[in-house]
Every structure is written in C-alpha cells, then in structure tokens.
Design an enzyme around this catalytic site. Structure first.
Site, PDB file in Angstrom:
ATOM      1  N   HIS A 108      28.251  58.712  36.519  1.00 39.44           N
ATOM      2  CA  HIS A 108      28.427  57.890  37.712  1.00 39.44           C
ATOM      3  C   HIS A 108      27.225  57.974  38.637  1.00 39.44           C
ATOM      4  O   HIS A 108      26.996  57.161  39.316  1.00 39.44           O
ATOM      5  CB  HIS A 108      29.697  58.330  38.477  1.00 39.44           C
ATOM      6  CG  HIS A 108      30.820  58.020  37.696  1.00 39.44           C
ATOM      7  ND1 HIS A 108      31.231  56.867  37.496  1.00 39.44           N
ATOM      8  CD2 HIS A 108      31.896  58.866  37.562  1.00 39.44           C
ATOM      9  CE1 HIS A 108      32.574  56.902  36.863  1.00 39.44           C
ATOM     10  NE2 HIS A 108      32.906  58.091  36.782  1.00 39.44           N
ATOM     11  N   ARG A 112      26.061  65.955  32.961  1.00 44.47           N
ATOM     12  CA  ARG A 112      27.389  65.213  32.442  1.00 44.47           C
ATOM     13  C   ARG A 112      26.668  63.793  31.799  1.00 44.47           C
ATOM     14  O   ARG A 112      25.987  63.045  32.806  1.00 44.47           O
ATOM     15  CB  ARG A 112      28.140  65.090  33.801  1.00 44.47           C
ATOM     16  CG  ARG A 112      29.408  63.957  33.227  1.00 44.47           C
ATOM     17  CD  ARG A 112      30.584  64.089  34.113  1.00 44.47           C
ATOM     18  NE  ARG A 112      30.500  63.245  35.198  1.00 44.47           N
ATOM     19  CZ  ARG A 112      31.466  62.786  36.010  1.00 44.47           C
ATOM     20  NH1 ARG A 112      32.485  63.272  35.708  1.00 44.47           N
ATOM     21  NH2 ARG A 112      31.052  62.011  37.063  1.00 44.47           N
ATOM     22  N   GLU A 124      40.822  64.390  31.668  1.00 43.24           N
ATOM     23  CA  GLU A 124      41.217  63.732  32.801  1.00 43.24           C
ATOM     24  C   GLU A 124      42.213  62.572  32.619  1.00 43.24           C
ATOM     25  O   GLU A 124      42.216  61.820  33.478  1.00 43.24           O
ATOM     26  CB  GLU A 124      39.888  63.095  33.266  1.00 43.24           C
ATOM     27  CG  GLU A 124      38.797  62.624  32.446  1.00 43.24           C
ATOM     28  CD  GLU A 124      37.463  62.320  32.801  1.00 43.24           C
ATOM     29  OE1 GLU A 124      37.419  62.361  34.001  1.00 43.24           O
ATOM     30  OE2 GLU A 124      36.531  62.166  31.858  1.00 43.24           O
ATOM     31  N   ASP A 179      40.103  61.071  38.389  1.00 43.82           N
ATOM     32  CA  ASP A 179      40.664  60.502  37.238  1.00 43.82           C
ATOM     33  C   ASP A 179      42.105  61.071  36.757  1.00 43.82           C
ATOM     34  O   ASP A 179      42.692  60.325  36.517  1.00 43.82           O
ATOM     35  CB  ASP A 179      39.610  60.546  36.127  1.00 43.82           C
ATOM     36  CG  ASP A 179      38.540  59.471  36.404  1.00 43.82           C
ATOM     37  OD1 ASP A 179      38.828  58.385  36.896  1.00 43.82           O
ATOM     38  OD2 ASP A 179      37.383  59.648  35.842  1.00 43.82           O
TER      39      ASP A 179
END
Length: 263
Positions: free
Chosen positions: A50, A75, A154, A180
């Site tokens: 993100h 990530r 998630e 999430d």
C-alpha cells in the site's frame, strides 16, 4: 545446516526483550527511513503493498536500514513473488507476503524466498553479500536460516487454512493483518482492527503458531495496541504507520504551542 548470521531470525525466535517492535514506512523516501532507523525500533518494514516504494527506492531504503545496523523487512504487493527474491538480493532480512490464503500460496512464496532444497530462489544476492559482509558460499549455506519468510493471514480462507500454511516447510511465521481481517470477519460491514473479534482470532493464531514452532507478527494501530500484542505473546509487532506517527507528532506540537500562547 543453516546459520543465523545476522541474528535477526534468532532474536525473533527467542523473543528478546519480550518481542520486537518495528517501524512501518510506506512513504518512499530513504531519508525518512534514515531518521526512523535512528530510533529504538528493532526493525524497519518498507510497505510496498500500500506504500509507494518501487524496487530502486526500496533497495536504497534497505541500505539505510542496514547502515543503521538493523534488519530491513519488505512487504511485497499481492502475489509479487518475483519482487520478494529481488528484495532479498538487495539485503532484506525478511519478506512479508499479503493474502496468503492456502498451503499452495505458501509453497509459491517459499519457492521465491528460499534456496534449494526448500525453494527455487535464483542466485544473485550482490547487495545482500555487501550488507551481510560474508562470502558467497557462506551466504548460500546460511540464507535459508538468516532470511525470514512471513505469510500474511488476513482472510477467512487463510484462517481456515492456518495449520496447513504453518505446516509448509520454509514458512517461518505469519503476520496478522487486523484491518483486512476485520473486514473479512464482518463480511465487509466494518473496519475494526482493535475489536474483541480480532483479539480472539489473535489468541487462536498464537496458539497455532506455538504448536507449529513458528513466528507470529501483527500490525498494531499505535504503540499501546502494539504493547497489547506483545503481552499476548507475539514475536514482532508494528507500533503504527509512519504517517500516523508524523501527524500525531504534528498535532501534539501544535496543541502545545497554542496552550502556551494562551496561558
């Protein structure tokens, strides 16, 4: 037999100081990484899912973390296992992969992040050799133990398959994404990362990780939440994103200035 050359994997497993606290940075600026790396974080995560990092800026960010003597974690975007290998080549100590929903997903992640016999990671760790300060043969023999592969849990599917995911050889642990997961558990009805439902799920996940001898990590919305996670037994926690910390610091400074001016 693998070795834990830089100590990161070993410290995670030993839960030194009651577990690790990591920064989380999505802003693609190595200078910002440099600043946060000087604080008492145990590790630094660069969020490419993100956040706005590309490969070149992430490699520079990893270098800033390593120069501060700390482990860099990346990530990756969903399913971008090719980037996982390149980030390890750049010197990352760990990879967090989002949306690992099955044992097949976990095995695909291991293929990209571990050398044979566990996986199929291709050879080319030029920057990693510089950062770890070891010879090529030594890195090859130790890499599967000194780099950490973490699958994000998630979704409902991932929760249902948590034992199968943890059983995959080469998966070192899981990372719970409370935001999430709260959306998934409520069928899209709410965003509630700090809810009792998440706490119950975390307790279950801790028990399953301990049963498999694997690590468990999670994203905390702030320092207090991160501390709760450490008390629950997690091995590595996030104490909020850098953007939230930056804005909170700004609000505190502004409020202090207004208070003094009005006194």
């Amino acid at each position: 037999m693998t070795t834990d050359i830089d100590g990161f994997a070993g410290r995670l497993k030993r839960r030194e100081n009651g577990g690790m606290i990591s920064a989380w940075i999505g802003t693609p600026d190595p200078l910002l990484v440099n600043h946060l790396s000087q604080e008492a974080f145990d590790a630094i995560v660069l969020d490419m899912q993100h956040g706005m990092w590309d490969m070149a800026s992430a490699a520079n960010g990893i270098s800033q973390v390593r120069l501060a003597g700390k482990p860099a974690i990346a990530r990756i975007p969903v399913g971008d296992f090719a980037s996982a290998s390149r980030l390890l080549d750049a010197g990352a100590s760990a990879i967090i992969a989002p949306m690992i929903n099955s044992a097949d997903d976990a095995r695909a992640l291991v293929k990209a992040t571990k050398y044979p016999p566990l996986g199929e990671r291709s050879w080319g760790p030029s920057l990693a050799l510089n950062h770890f300060g070891i010879a090529a043969d030594e890195y090859l023999q130790g890499a599967n133990g000194l780099t950490v592969t973490i699958a994000m849990v998630e979704t409902r599917a991932a929760l249902d398959a948590i034992d199968e995911i943890l059983a995959v050889d080469g998966i070192d642990g899981i990372f719970i994404g409370p935001s999430d997961l709260s959306i998934a558990l409520s069928n899209g009805a709410r965003l509630a990362p700090d809810s009792a439902a998440i706490d119950q799920t975390l307790a279950h996940a801790v028990a399953r990780c301990r049963a498999h001898g694997k690590l468990i990590c999670a994203f905390g919305t702030d320092g207090e939440r991160a501390g709760q996670f450490l008390k629950l037994g997690l091995d590595l926690v996030i104490a909020g994103a850098e953007t939230a910390q930056l804005r909170a610091g700004a609000r505190t400074a502004i409020a202090a200035a207004r208070k003094v001016a009005a006194s």
